[in-house]
Design an enzyme around this catalytic site. Sequence first.
Site, PDB file in Angstrom:
ATOM      1  N   GLU A  42      39.300  -0.241  34.973  1.00  0.00           N
ATOM      2  CA  GLU A  42      39.151  -1.884  35.750  1.00  0.00           C
ATOM      3  C   GLU A  42      37.177  -1.592  34.748  1.00  0.00           C
ATOM      4  OE1 GLU A  42      38.722  -4.306  39.775  1.00  0.00           O
ATOM      5  OE2 GLU A  42      38.866  -1.463  39.681  1.00  0.00           O
ATOM      6  N   LYS A 117      42.819 -10.931  38.060  1.00  0.00           N
ATOM      7  CA  LYS A 117      43.007  -9.487  38.843  1.00  0.00           C
ATOM      8  C   LYS A 117      43.559 -10.985  40.314  1.00  0.00           C
ATOM      9  CE  LYS A 117      41.274  -5.665  41.981  1.00  0.00           C
ATOM     10  NZ  LYS A 117      40.022  -5.295  41.743  1.00  0.00           N
ATOM     11  N   CYS A 158      44.298  -3.159  39.425  1.00  0.00           N
ATOM     12  CA  CYS A 158      43.382  -2.062  40.519  1.00  0.00           C
ATOM     13  C   CYS A 158      43.625  -1.862  42.011  1.00  0.00           C
ATOM     14  CB  CYS A 158      41.460  -2.102  40.664  1.00  0.00           C
ATOM     15  SG  CYS A 158      40.543  -0.523  41.503  1.00  0.00           S
TER      16      CYS A 158
END
Length: 279
Positions: A42, A117, A158
Amino acid sequence: MVTCIALAQMCSGIDPVANAQMLRTYIDEAAAKDADIIFTPEMTGLIDRDRSRATANIRTEQEDPVLNEACAAAKHGNIWVALGSLAIKPDGEETGKSVNRSFLIDPSGEIAARYDKIHLFDVDLSTGETWRESAAYESGSEAVTAKVMGATLGLSVCYDLRFPSLYAALTGAGADILSVPAAFTVPTGEAHWEILLRARAIEAGVFVVAAAQSGVHEDGRATYGHSMLIDPWGQVLLDMGTDTGVATCDIDLQDIAKVRSRIPAIANRREFALPKVST
């Protein structure tokens, strides 16, 4: 089918150009090791908690030096690149926020898939650290899978790791490899990183590839490292510890069918009614 997976463990800084040069080195190294695909963490291109300074370095896809370098390196090395994520300025309507976007780049240097994300990390830690990802980023709204080397790759980033419903959707759509690029903090990494990665692998019988940031960054934050490759039985095939660099590991995609024949969790999934809320 045996596939050579490379993971890049990085300590990205505040200068995207310097990060792009390091990324190029890692992609070239993975290609020289005959890896089929390399996974990066990330925020490969920029880690900077100084919001005003970071904003000045965030570009559109067309202008981003890290994305352009990754595409050129993928083509030069004839290698797939799962670029964990970049801070990207969206095209079109100005919202004042960026997106935390993951990219899959094919060996011709073309972008094969994008994922923004979904779950943003907003938290106050007991250490005194405060994170408000939603203050700078717009969340995504769509799960994404992509075909790569005879497999289906499910994309995530993440904090998504803590939301199993996303991975149920990805594996329900056929994903047999899950990508979990990350920049976990040290306290949460020590407590939850490995167990969550293994859980995501075990619950669906899939490979999990998790490239991570590691070390003390230029902006002062510290990340946990321990980039990992987990097999469908939940075994850790690779743990990179805390050193930066590139590591490779072979996987056999036939292991997925072997594990699922023993524990057919996906085949046994059922729809069910949600409980009614008492009033």
